[in-house]
Write an enzyme that holds these catalytic residues in place. Sequence first.
Site, short mmCIF file in Angstrom:
data_model
loop_
_atom_site.label_atom_id
_atom_site.label_comp_id
_atom_site.label_asym_id
_atom_site.label_seq_id
_atom_site.Cartn_x
_atom_site.Cartn_y
_atom_site.Cartn_z
N GLU A 1 10.07 1.02 11.09
CA GLU A 1 8.76 1.69 10.98
C GLU A 1 8.35 2.29 12.32
O GLU A 1 7.83 3.40 12.39
CB GLU A 1 7.69 0.70 10.52
N THR B 1 0.84 -1.20 0.00
CA THR B 1 0.00 0.00 0.00
C THR B 1 0.88 1.25 0.00
O THR B 1 0.66 2.19 -0.77
CB THR B 1 -0.95 -0.01 1.22
N LYS C 1 -8.44 -4.58 6.59
CA LYS C 1 -7.50 -4.51 7.72
C LYS C 1 -8.15 -4.00 9.01
O LYS C 1 -7.52 -4.00 10.06
CB LYS C 1 -6.34 -3.57 7.37
N GLY D 1 4.21 -5.26 10.49
CA GLY D 1 5.43 -6.05 10.41
C GLY D 1 5.34 -7.30 9.55
O GLY D 1 6.32 -8.03 9.43
C1 5RP Z 1 5.70 -3.81 6.84
C2 5RP Z 1 4.37 -3.42 7.32
C3 5RP Z 1 3.36 -3.10 6.29
O1 5RP Z 1 2.98 -1.77 6.43
C4 5RP Z 1 2.18 -3.99 6.47
O2 5RP Z 1 2.62 -5.33 6.39
C5 5RP Z 1 1.10 -3.74 5.41
O3 5RP Z 1 1.56 -4.12 4.16
P1 5RP Z 1 0.63 -4.12 2.89
O4 5RP Z 1 0.30 -2.70 2.57
O5 5RP Z 1 1.46 -4.80 1.81
O6 5RP Z 1 -0.59 -4.94 3.22
O7 5RP Z 1 4.10 -3.31 8.49
O8 5RP Z 1 6.56 -4.12 7.90
#
Ligand code: 5RP
Length: 223
Positions: A103, A29, A121, A95
């Site tokens: 992060e 994202t 989510k 994560g």
């Molecule tokens: C990486 C993260 C990402 O922000 C989380 O996994 C969401 O990822 P995506 O946008 O691909 O669903 O925490 O460490």
Amino acid sequence: MNDLKLQAARKAVEFVEDGMVLGLGTGSTTRLAVDEIGKLVKDGFRLVGVPTSIETERQARSLNIPLSTLEEVGEIDLTIDGADEVDPQFRLIKGLGGALLREKMVAYYSKREIIIVDSSKMVGVLGVKTPLPVEVVQFGHRRTKAALEKLGCIASLRGGDQPFVTDNGNLIYDCKFDAIADPERMDSDIGAIPGVVENGLFIGLATSVIVGTEGGAVIRERI
Ligand code: 5RP
């Protein structure tokens, strides 16, 4: 699903102003948001990015986004990042992309942290759907795993026989709980285990959540 992510990413980038120092998160994202930030740079915005992973750093460099580090910049004006789960109090699990340590550090030093997600989510209780990633040092990691499991989870070493190694040289255990009813308590219990570097619970860090929904992007501000 990609459409919903793109909606959220574009809406978040509307908050970027000329001259800002930006925290650049990690994940699919955020990748869409970084592409949009690249377009702003091309249009003449003077921005500085602090990437939260080597992957994001590579993408940002390919888009000619000027970069700096946490040491070099003062405060970060705005960070845009994704999440794996978001609860009604804006507590997060992050994560699954493996970048939780950087992060969390970047989020901590940010004046504003916008989390961009698609509607899948959003959860009532953290941990019901996804495991909680925990970054641990390699030394004695099987002992650390056992200590994590005493907290009521099944801890799986990410990558198994060929362990995933983070940008910081550590390992990740994905800890599946039935649910994390008390995230603050869990954060402190996990933090008390020697060998744990950081865990993916982000509490009190997200200031806004932008959710991509079928009806458009919805902005929610922390009260
Ligand atoms: C990486 C993260 C990402 O922000 C989380 O996994 C969401 O990822 P995506 O946008 O691909 O669903 O925490 O460490």
